[in-house]
Motif scaffolding. Structure first.
Motif, PDB file in Angstrom:
ATOM      1  N   PRO A  35       0.757  -1.197   0.004  1.00 22.77           N
ATOM      2  CA  PRO A  35       0.125  -0.099   0.011  1.00 22.77           C
ATOM      3  C   PRO A  35       0.831   1.119   0.013  1.00 22.77           C
ATOM      4  O   PRO A  35       1.791   1.338   0.790  1.00 22.77           O
ATOM      5  N   HIS A  36       0.791   2.462  -0.735  1.00 24.00           N
ATOM      6  CA  HIS A  36       1.274   3.399  -1.095  1.00 24.00           C
ATOM      7  C   HIS A  36       0.374   4.502  -0.323  1.00 24.00           C
ATOM      8  O   HIS A  36      -0.956   4.632  -0.370  1.00 24.00           O
ATOM      9  N   ILE A  37       0.980   5.638   0.518  1.00 23.40           N
ATOM     10  CA  ILE A  37       0.599   6.769   0.956  1.00 23.40           C
ATOM     11  C   ILE A  37       0.177   7.775  -0.089  1.00 23.40           C
ATOM     12  O   ILE A  37      -0.774   8.775  -0.137  1.00 23.40           O
ATOM     13  N   ALA A  38       0.967   7.580  -1.320  1.00 19.80           N
ATOM     14  CA  ALA A  38       0.814   8.658  -2.287  1.00 19.80           C
ATOM     15  C   ALA A  38       1.655   7.959  -3.362  1.00 19.80           C
ATOM     16  O   ALA A  38       2.472   7.168  -3.472  1.00 19.80           O
ATOM     17  N   VAL A  39       1.290   8.270  -4.623  1.00 18.75           N
ATOM     18  CA  VAL A  39       2.011   8.109  -5.955  1.00 18.75           C
ATOM     19  C   VAL A  39       2.257   9.500  -6.849  1.00 18.75           C
ATOM     20  O   VAL A  39       1.175  10.134  -7.013  1.00 18.75           O
ATOM     21  N   TRP A  40       3.441   9.702  -6.938  1.00 26.28           N
ATOM     22  CA  TRP A  40       3.712  10.690  -7.905  1.00 26.28           C
ATOM     23  C   TRP A  40       4.147  10.335  -9.278  1.00 26.28           C
ATOM     24  O   TRP A  40       5.075   9.622  -9.479  1.00 26.28           O
ATOM     25  N   ASN A  41       3.597  10.702 -10.385  1.00 26.66           N
ATOM     26  CA  ASN A  41       3.720  10.238 -11.538  1.00 26.66           C
ATOM     27  C   ASN A  41       4.908  11.254 -12.231  1.00 26.66           C
ATOM     28  O   ASN A  41       4.455  12.626 -12.406  1.00 26.66           O
ATOM     29  N   LEU A  42       5.876  11.036 -12.879  1.00 26.02           N
ATOM     30  CA  LEU A  42       6.795  11.598 -13.749  1.00 26.02           C
ATOM     31  C   LEU A  42       6.234  11.535 -15.273  1.00 26.02           C
ATOM     32  O   LEU A  42       6.499  10.556 -15.756  1.00 26.02           O
ATOM     33  N   ALA A  43       5.505  12.479 -15.539  1.00 25.09           N
ATOM     34  CA  ALA A  43       4.816  12.691 -16.844  1.00 25.09           C
ATOM     35  C   ALA A  43       5.760  13.153 -17.652  1.00 25.09           C
ATOM     36  O   ALA A  43       5.836  14.559 -17.909  1.00 25.09           O
ATOM     37  N   LEU A  44       6.621  12.233 -18.392  1.00 25.60           N
ATOM     38  CA  LEU A  44       7.635  12.576 -19.222  1.00 25.60           C
ATOM     39  C   LEU A  44       7.528  12.574 -20.724  1.00 25.60           C
ATOM     40  O   LEU A  44       6.509  11.964 -20.940  1.00 25.60           O
ATOM     41  N   SER A  45       8.225  13.508 -21.524  1.00 17.63           N
ATOM     42  CA  SER A  45       8.471  13.610 -22.964  1.00 17.63           C
ATOM     43  C   SER A  45       9.651  13.333 -23.273  1.00 17.63           C
ATOM     44  O   SER A  45      10.645  14.171 -22.985  1.00 17.63           O
ATOM     45  N   VAL A  46       9.988  12.235 -24.047  1.00 16.15           N
ATOM     46  CA  VAL A  46      11.328  11.943 -24.633  1.00 16.15           C
ATOM     47  C   VAL A  46      11.337  11.678 -26.202  1.00 16.15           C
ATOM     48  O   VAL A  46      10.487  10.853 -26.461  1.00 16.15           O
TER      49      VAL A  46
END
Length: 332
Positions: A113-124
């Motif tokens: 279980p995660h208390i939060a998830v941060w998405n690295l919304a990248l463009s390459v």
């Protein structure tokens, strides 16, 4: 961890002599810098290092994380570089850090279980890539949270399901989040554990540890005036976590503006500058300012590696800082 902290403090005292000392084969590195409102984490490695399959970054005790951001909230920014095996060139990447539901998970990466998830919304190279950063609470004596990132393998044939886009291999990745971390007042040591890929399979035997020592720095300033000769000798000291920082440049500020008068700190972090006043008598304010870059402290910072890590501790860094002394007013 107390032993590690003492070693890291000692390391700060000898960074000018260490230079880039340490394990010459150690290229993975963890860097952390912070303000009261933002925190930046950077992981980096050489092109010859294998692609990480999993990077776990342990947040020291004393920090708190605001995990209440609604999905879709922009938390900060991210950037970095990958090496494309398909194109045989390095490629820059950039994007935003976006809060996503805490149930978001990279397949098989961090099944807790995660208390939060941060998405690295990248463009390459015109291609969108989403990399979740899982935020988990820990119960260890020295850490409060861990941030877990998993990457896809690059060392498998093109077309293999689950292969990294463009056969991309991580070179460096930096992300900054704002108003997410509450930082402690004192110094701290961050720790990262990295496990690489090998032939499309995780290679636990190649797991290594990297560390980042984080502390504010200060510069002091005192004066000795010879009114008859119109001379002022300024002296002071640059310290980080109470330990002198050697070999850094100190610039004198006159009425808030930088001057050409500078000095280098000695082995104990001390410096001095003598100024002679010309012209009419006047009142001026003086300060000392220093900008200290990130420093390598591997030799001492990794002297007591965490047990059970096959590759041991391969690098340690001391955080950068900028410091300005209190004002001194002089009429001469």
């Amino acid at each position: 961890m107390k032993t590690i902290f003492r070693l890291a403090v000692l390391a700060l005292a000898g960074t000018s002599a260490l230079g880039l000392a340490g394990n010459a084969l150690a290229t993975q590195k963890l860097s952390v810098k912070q303000t009261t409102t933002s925190l930046t984490i950077k992981v980096s490695q050489a092109q010859t290092d294998p692609q990480p399959t999993r990077i776990s970054i342990f947040v020291p005790n004393g920090y708190t994380i605001n995990a209440s951001a609604a999905p879709g909230t922009r938390l900060g920014s991210t950037s970095g570089t990958v090496f494309s095996r398909d194109a045989n060139i390095p490629l820059p990447l950039s994007g935003d850090v976006i809060a996503v539901p805490p149930t978001t998970n990279a397949p098989g990466c961090d099944p807790v279980p995660h208390i939060a998830v941060w998405n690295l919304a990248l463009s390459v190279a015109g291609q969108a890539i989403n990399i979740p950063v899982h935020v988990d609470q820990t119960s260890g004596a020295d850490t409060a949270y861990k941030l877990v990132v998993c990457l896809a393998p690059d060392d498998v044939p093109a077309g293999t399901p689950g292969r990294s886009p463009n056969g991309a291999r991580l070179l460096d990745a930096t992300f900054t989040v704002d108003n997410v971390f509450t930082v402690p007042a004192g110094p701290s040591i961050w720790d990262a554990i990295t496990t690489p890929w090998a032939g499309g399979a995780p290679n636990p035997a190649g797991t290594v540890e990297t560390r980042a020592f984080v502390a504010n720095g200060t510069v002091t300033l005192a004066k000795a005036v010879n009114a008859k000769r119109r001379l002022v000798k300024f002296s002071g000291k640059v310290t980080q976590a109470g330990v002198g920082v050697a070999g850094t440049r100190v610039t004198m500020l006159l009425n808030g503006k930088a001057t050409k008068f500078t000095a280098r700190t000695n082995a104990s972090g001390a410096f001095s500058v003598v100024l002679k006043k010309t012209g009419k008598k006047s009142t001026s304010t003086f300060q000392a300012r220093t900008v200290v870059a990130e420093r390598d402290i591997t030799t001492v910072g990794c002297a007591s590696p965490t047990p059970g890590i096959p590759g041991g501790c391969v690098s340690a860094t001391a955080s950068p800082f900028t410091a300005v002394s209190a004002r001194i007013r002089i009429r001469i």
